[in-house]
Write a protein that holds these residues in place. Structure first.
Motif, PDB file in Angstrom:
ATOM      1  N   LEU A 156       0.700   3.811  -2.882  1.00 50.65           N
ATOM      2  CA  LEU A 156       0.022   5.304  -2.419  1.00 50.65           C
ATOM      3  C   LEU A 156       0.687   6.562  -3.212  1.00 50.65           C
ATOM      4  O   LEU A 156       0.387   7.550  -3.628  1.00 50.65           O
ATOM      5  N   TRP A 162     -10.258   9.390  -7.837  1.00 49.97           N
ATOM      6  CA  TRP A 162      -8.719   9.261  -8.079  1.00 49.97           C
ATOM      7  C   TRP A 162      -7.850   8.415  -8.888  1.00 49.97           C
ATOM      8  O   TRP A 162      -8.468   7.950  -9.543  1.00 49.97           O
ATOM      9  N   ALA A 209      -0.641   7.330  -6.698  1.00 47.16           N
ATOM     10  CA  ALA A 209      -1.852   7.498  -6.760  1.00 47.16           C
ATOM     11  C   ALA A 209      -1.409   8.663  -6.556  1.00 47.16           C
ATOM     12  O   ALA A 209      -1.056   9.995  -5.838  1.00 47.16           O
ATOM     13  N   TRP A 216      -3.755   6.737 -11.239  1.00 51.87           N
ATOM     14  CA  TRP A 216      -2.986   6.597 -10.444  1.00 51.87           C
ATOM     15  C   TRP A 216      -1.824   7.455 -12.037  1.00 51.87           C
ATOM     16  O   TRP A 216      -2.325   7.105 -12.848  1.00 51.87           O
ATOM     17  N   ASP A 253      -9.171  -0.457   1.494  1.00 55.19           N
ATOM     18  CA  ASP A 253     -10.534  -0.199   2.004  1.00 55.19           C
ATOM     19  C   ASP A 253     -11.507  -1.206   2.386  1.00 55.19           C
ATOM     20  O   ASP A 253     -11.713  -0.535   2.894  1.00 55.19           O
ATOM     21  N   LEU A 258       1.027  -1.140   0.071  1.00 57.26           N
ATOM     22  CA  LEU A 258       0.427   0.168   0.256  1.00 57.26           C
ATOM     23  C   LEU A 258       0.408   1.266  -0.067  1.00 57.26           C
ATOM     24  O   LEU A 258       0.924   2.191  -0.880  1.00 57.26           O
ATOM     25  N   ARG A 299      -4.381  -1.002  -2.639  1.00 55.08           N
ATOM     26  CA  ARG A 299      -5.249   0.412  -2.311  1.00 55.08           C
ATOM     27  C   ARG A 299      -7.075  -0.708  -1.629  1.00 55.08           C
ATOM     28  O   ARG A 299      -7.619   0.071  -0.744  1.00 55.08           O
ATOM     29  N   TRP A 349      -0.914  -1.788  -7.713  1.00 55.11           N
ATOM     30  CA  TRP A 349      -1.406  -1.052  -6.680  1.00 55.11           C
ATOM     31  C   TRP A 349      -2.532  -1.008  -7.015  1.00 55.11           C
ATOM     32  O   TRP A 349      -3.378  -0.414  -5.317  1.00 55.11           O
TER      33      TRP A 349
END
Length: 210
Positions: A113, A127, A116, A129, A149, A109, A145, A141
């Motif tokens: 991030l 959001w 991101a 990438w 979440d 993660l 995430r 990735w």
């Protein structure tokens, strides 16, 4: 300045569970691997909408130029998948969540991030990438995430379930039923087998005499 390529992040909590299911019979003593090479990983990612067909071709081409790097990415992918599987399997059965696996997810993660960003679209902010080169691990990735979440979702974490098949199906899912009653990966598969077993046992039971 060259514009960086933007890769949309799928808005789904189920992605990480779908990824955990890339090993068949995951809860058995002999799981069957679906991700046998990097091309399998790319194909799965394409099927989930994480990459476009043109991007899949680019990634496979890049992997051909850098086979050792592609092999390392596949190894990281499987390590992440197994951590996701173990931690959500533990959650589904009310067991203590393994901290080592949480560490694997957190490391993935943290790196994800760093890739991101918030981007502006015609429909507002979302959001996304960012990658200015062919990143062989880009499909990992959104998976990392997604796992984070789901772990932090009070509503859905409690609804993580695992197929009850006694052969070791191991399929993980989000139980979306109103009464939280889902027990099988698919009612037409493991669920149907269990139904047939119950019927067979009833037929074998001796008749009760009155």
């Amino acid at each position: 300045m060259k514009k960086q390529k933007e890769i949309p992040i799928p808005d789904t909590l189920e992605l990480c569970l779908d990824f955990s299911n890339t090993a068949d019979w995951h809860a058995s003593e002999h799981p069957e691997e679906q991700l046998n090479n990097y091309a399998d990983l790319v194909k799965w990612a394409g099927g989930k909408g994480l990459i476009l067909a043109s991007e899949a071709r680019e990634l496979n081409k890049e992997a051909g130029h850098h086979p050792e790097q592609a092999s390392q990415v596949l190894g990281r992918a499987i390590e992440l998948r197994e951590a996701i599987y173990r931690i959500f399997s533990a959650q589904a059965h009310g067991r203590i969540l393994p901290q080592t696996d949480l560490g694997i997810i957190n490391r993935a993660l943290s790196y994800a991030l760093s890739k991101a960003q918030v981007i502006l679209t015609a429909n507002g902010f979302r959001w996304g990438w960012v990658s200015d080169k062919i990143a062989l691990d880009r499909m990992l990735w959104p998976i990392a995430r997604s796992a984070a979440d789901l772990l932090t979702s009070d509503k859905w974490l409690a609804r993580v379930g695992q197929c009850n098949d006694d052969r070791g199906c191991g399929w993980l899912f989000l139980d979306k039923s109103k009464n939280h009653s889902r027990r099988w990966c698919d009612i037409k598969d493991c669920g149907n087998r269990a139904k047939q077993q119950r019927h067979y046992r009833r037929l074998k039971q001796p008749a009760k005499h009155t």
